[in-house]
Structures are given as C-alpha cells and as structure tokens.
Design an enzyme around this catalytic site. Sequence first.
Site, PDB file in Angstrom:
ATOM      1  N   HIS A 251       0.838  -1.205   0.000  1.00 29.21           N
ATOM      2  CA  HIS A 251       0.000   0.000   0.000  1.00 29.21           C
ATOM      3  C   HIS A 251       0.874   1.256   0.000  1.00 29.21           C
ATOM      4  O   HIS A 251       0.375   2.366   0.171  1.00 29.21           O
ATOM      5  CB  HIS A 251      -0.903  -0.042   1.249  1.00 29.21           C
ATOM      6  CG  HIS A 251      -2.041   0.919   1.239  1.00 29.21           C
ATOM      7  ND1 HIS A 251      -2.199   1.890   2.202  1.00 29.21           N
ATOM      8  CD2 HIS A 251      -3.075   1.071   0.382  1.00 29.21           C
ATOM      9  CE1 HIS A 251      -3.288   2.588   1.955  1.00 29.21           C
ATOM     10  NE2 HIS A 251      -3.844   2.109   0.852  1.00 29.21           N
ATOM     11  N   LYS A 253       3.417   4.371  -1.112  1.00 29.41           N
ATOM     12  CA  LYS A 253       3.500   5.350  -2.189  1.00 29.41           C
ATOM     13  C   LYS A 253       4.833   6.086  -2.020  1.00 29.41           C
ATOM     14  O   LYS A 253       4.978   6.942  -1.148  1.00 29.41           O
ATOM     15  CB  LYS A 253       2.353   6.360  -2.132  1.00 29.41           C
ATOM     16  CG  LYS A 253       0.978   5.797  -2.435  1.00 29.41           C
ATOM     17  CD  LYS A 253       0.225   5.468  -1.194  1.00 29.41           C
ATOM     18  CE  LYS A 253      -1.167   4.928  -1.512  1.00 29.41           C
ATOM     19  NZ  LYS A 253      -1.823   4.358  -0.325  1.00 29.41           N
ATOM     20  N   ASP A 258      17.019  10.842  -7.939  1.00 27.92           N
ATOM     21  CA  ASP A 258      18.453  11.156  -7.849  1.00 27.92           C
ATOM     22  C   ASP A 258      19.014  11.078  -6.431  1.00 27.92           C
ATOM     23  O   ASP A 258      20.088  11.620  -6.161  1.00 27.92           O
ATOM     24  CB  ASP A 258      18.730  12.555  -8.417  1.00 27.92           C
ATOM     25  CG  ASP A 258      18.482  12.633  -9.913  1.00 27.92           C
ATOM     26  OD1 ASP A 258      18.414  11.563 -10.552  1.00 27.92           O
ATOM     27  OD2 ASP A 258      18.334  13.752 -10.442  1.00 27.92           O
ATOM     28  N   HIS A 428      -8.914  11.265   2.184  1.00 31.05           N
ATOM     29  CA  HIS A 428      -8.073  10.076   2.064  1.00 31.05           C
ATOM     30  C   HIS A 428      -6.743  10.264   2.787  1.00 31.05           C
ATOM     31  O   HIS A 428      -5.913   9.363   2.813  1.00 31.05           O
ATOM     32  CB  HIS A 428      -7.834   9.785   0.575  1.00 31.05           C
ATOM     33  CG  HIS A 428      -7.233   8.447   0.291  1.00 31.05           C
ATOM     34  ND1 HIS A 428      -5.921   8.295  -0.120  1.00 31.05           N
ATOM     35  CD2 HIS A 428      -7.745   7.193   0.357  1.00 31.05           C
ATOM     36  CE1 HIS A 428      -5.666   7.014  -0.309  1.00 31.05           C
ATOM     37  NE2 HIS A 428      -6.743   6.317  -0.029  1.00 31.05           N
ATOM     38  N   LYS A 430      -3.783  10.523   5.461  1.00 28.75           N
ATOM     39  CA  LYS A 430      -3.396   9.721   6.619  1.00 28.75           C
ATOM     40  C   LYS A 430      -2.289  10.469   7.350  1.00 28.75           C
ATOM     41  O   LYS A 430      -1.114  10.381   6.977  1.00 28.75           O
ATOM     42  CB  LYS A 430      -2.870   8.344   6.202  1.00 28.75           C
ATOM     43  CG  LYS A 430      -3.803   7.571   5.238  1.00 28.75           C
ATOM     44  CD  LYS A 430      -3.329   7.691   3.841  1.00 28.75           C
ATOM     45  CE  LYS A 430      -3.974   6.753   2.850  1.00 28.75           C
ATOM     46  NZ  LYS A 430      -5.278   6.252   3.032  1.00 28.75           N
ATOM     47  N   ASP A 435       0.859  17.659  19.759  1.00 28.19           N
ATOM     48  CA  ASP A 435       1.478  18.722  20.568  1.00 28.19           C
ATOM     49  C   ASP A 435       2.247  19.751  19.734  1.00 28.19           C
ATOM     50  O   ASP A 435       3.175  20.399  20.244  1.00 28.19           O
ATOM     51  CB  ASP A 435       2.416  18.123  21.622  1.00 28.19           C
ATOM     52  CG  ASP A 435       1.674  17.342  22.694  1.00 28.19           C
ATOM     53  OD1 ASP A 435       0.446  17.515  22.802  1.00 28.19           O
ATOM     54  OD2 ASP A 435       2.325  16.557  23.403  1.00 28.19           O
TER      55      ASP A 435
END
Length: 510
Positions: A251, A253, A258, A428, A430, A435
Amino acid sequence: MFRKLIKLLSQKAAITVLSLFVQIAIIVVGVLFAASMFWWIWIIFEFFSFIICLHIVSRDINPSYKLSWCVLILLAPAFGGLVYLFIGRQKAQRRVRKRFKKASELSQVMLNVANATLLQDRALLNPTGKTCADLVLNSGSYPVYADTETKYYPLGDDFFPDLLADIRAAKKYIFMEYFIIDRGEVWNEVEAALIERASAGVDVKLMYDDVGSMFTLPKKGIKRLLAGGVEVVPFNKITLSFDMRLNNRSHRKITVIDGEIAYTGGNNIADEYANKKVRFGHWKDTHMRFCGDAVWSFVVMFLSFWSAFGKKEIDYTKYVAQRSPRHTNGFVQPLSSGPWSDDHLIESAFINMISTAKRSVYITTPYLILDNEIQTALVNAALAGVDVRIIIPQIPDKKIVYKTTKSFLPMLIRSGVRVFTYTPGFIHAKMMVVDDELAFIGTCNMDYRSFYLHFEDGALLYNADSIADMKADFIATQGVSREVTDEEINDVTFLTRIVRSILRLIAPMM
C-alpha cells in the site's frame, strides 16, 4: 485469458462468493440427497475448523483478530475456513518472507551505516520525541535525520505538478512505487515523463501492486513503458495457488529522484487524487516532499522491495547521493512496516505518539476501524484532558467500511474525543499531529488492514517546520467539516445497534 481468470479469482469478493457457494452446496446436497453423509461431511469440516481455530488462537496476533475469525469459522466451517486460508492469514507467504529476508539483511546494513553517523542527531530530540524515535530505531533500524527540508501538500492538486517537474528534471535515477496506477490525465503525463527520462539515459524503475492496479494499469501500458526503457516490476504478483494471500499488498506510495528528493503520502497516481475526476465529492489527500539526508531511507525502502521482486541483484552503493548540508530545523525519520514480521511498527509508533501526548492529538484518516490498543490509547488520552480530534469522510468510498467506522464513534465521543466528517466529500489523508511538535504523514490508515496486513510507509517529523503547515491544514479542514455529536451517533434504531455489533465483530476482516 488465463491471466484474466487468475485476476478474477484473486479478488476478495470472488473468494468470498466461491466459499459461500461451497458452504451452501454442502448443506443443500446433504439435506436433499444424503442426510447421513451430510453430517459426516459437516463433522469433518468442523474438525478441520477446530484445528484452524487452534492455530489462530496459538498465534501471537491481535486478540480481536483471533475472535472474529474463530467465530466465523466455527459458525460456517466451509465458508469461514476457506476465506481464512485465502485472505485471513496475517503474515506474508513463505516465498515472500524468504525474498524479504535476503533483501532486508542488506537494507539493514545500509541503514545501520547511516545510523552510526546520526546518533548525535537523535540525542538532540526532546524526551517525548526521543522515546518515539528510539522505538522506531530499535524495532526497525530506521535512522533519525537532520538536514532535511520538508514541503507539505494539503491536496493532490498541489502535489502532482511538483512531482512532474522533479521527474522531468531527473538526471540519474527515478524510483516509483504505488498501490494504484490508473489511466487518465495524471498518469498519462507521468508515463510520458518517465519514458522521456528513460530515453535520456536515466535509470527509471517502477513498481506497482498487482492487486491494487489489477484493473487500472493495462498490459498495453506496461508494454509501452518497457519499450520506452522503463523497468517495471509488479509487487507480489498474483498466481493461482493455494497460498494466494490477497491481503498482503504493498500500500506504499514512494517516489525517489536522484537520491536528493523523495515523496510519500496518501496520493496514488490517478485522476481523482488531483480532483480531475469526481468520485465521492471533493477528494482531499496529503503528501510531503523531502530534500536532504532522510531521502536515503526511502532509497533503501524502495530497493529492498525491488531486490525482493526484481530479477537482478542491486548494488545499493550506486544510488548514494552526495548532498550538501541544508541546516534545517527539526528531524525526519522515514519508516516502513509490513506483515513480514510481528512488530507492527507504524501502529506501535502511533500508540506511542498518542500515549505521550500532553496537549493535542489531531488525526485524519479515511477509515477508523480500531483495535483495542489504539482505541484504548485514544480514550485514555481524551480522558486525561488531551484535545483529541479526528476527521473522517462525509462521503464514503466503501459503505460497509464506513458503517463499521461509525460503530467505533460512540465510545470515542463519550470519552471526549471530537470526531468530524469532511463535508465536501472524501478525505483520504493519513496523518497525525501531536502537541505541535511531532507528526506522521504516510500511507497507513487507522485500520486492521494497514496495521497488520499491508506493507505501509511514512515519515515521522520532530519539530520540523512542516508540522505547523500540517496543523494549519487540519484546522482549515475542520472548518469545512461537521462535528458528530453524542446525541446523533446514539440516536439510532435497535436494528442499527445490532448491525453495529456484528460489524464490530467482523471489523478485523475488513
């Protein structure tokens, strides 16, 4: 044709329906044609179901997960047992673990080399940050880096133009790994840029999840990339076998360019993430760009998967970049977790962040399906006076999952957790901000699937400048969201309460 059949049979829905038909067929055949034989068949299935349950109970896994599967398997042995064998087991297949073992040994060496030079950086963290950093370091060997610039993207609309610009400017190599790659305006531009850079001599490697991109990345597109000089590898390619564990998907991404630039966050490569196609209202997702020393961990993360599923041995040292000091504020700790081990690293980091919070915990997640550990941490934080806020979608992408999310809200709200729904559409993103000093951004949802079944990645930020941007975006998002009240969530029918109880029971399977 055979490949299409394998893809069809590898779908969770297909496995579930097939298992259900087996269960029904056993009952029908037994009742109509051979009642005595039926009971013998049923006893055999119950015996094997009992053995499977013993195996589940004996494993060192989440108790809620054990309970859900044992109830299902004992109630419907043929159906439950078959579904568990195909999609219930948490650990990756033996062949996958074997590949990762070899790749991770070299990866750990490369990360430990970085760790040896970064002990001073970790020592500069405040006590709360240091406990989280040490937990991730000791469990996963992931270093803490200074000299790393971060740029926060509150929307995919903002992220994709910078991603394309960086790809087009690549001089040495481009690594990309995504769960979903879907045809459309965004992918067409990315594909053209990758092929152009490959033709210019840039080392371009692309990894996609074979289930996540099953019906969105066509074979013709893969051939076009290969013909253009792009190396393409599917993650954990689906094959028709008994040990077809569909839940163990990448899952993640990740983009690395470079060795100087890296990206991670919630965005896949598809038009809805840039709001070029409307699905479930306005699509809000977040991403982050890293420039500097922390990019090395993303290089190692990608190469470990490429080594496990590619056909060539990888020399990591070829991809080391020489970077000049950036003298930035704060620290960055990239990390990854997955079902190759039992540490559940990202969930452990989440629990640590929530449990050590003194003032506030702000969370955005598309799915809120909590195990006992996370739920307890959130409830205890709220009861201790910490300002805990969570934003979930108003318009869901999966209705059953959304109803399950709502089943967790009464206890949270009753304990003082404030929950908001993103009224423009689907969120979507996450991320977590604690603090104003500690934050996470990445691919991991607040659910069993991300914590126990998927391979995930992300980054922890300690006193980095982008934390203020993340908090400001959270507050702005809350401003266009609606708070869920205690009266609203509890003003439901008796039938709804029954449905919620059932959904809570099967929540670990979603």
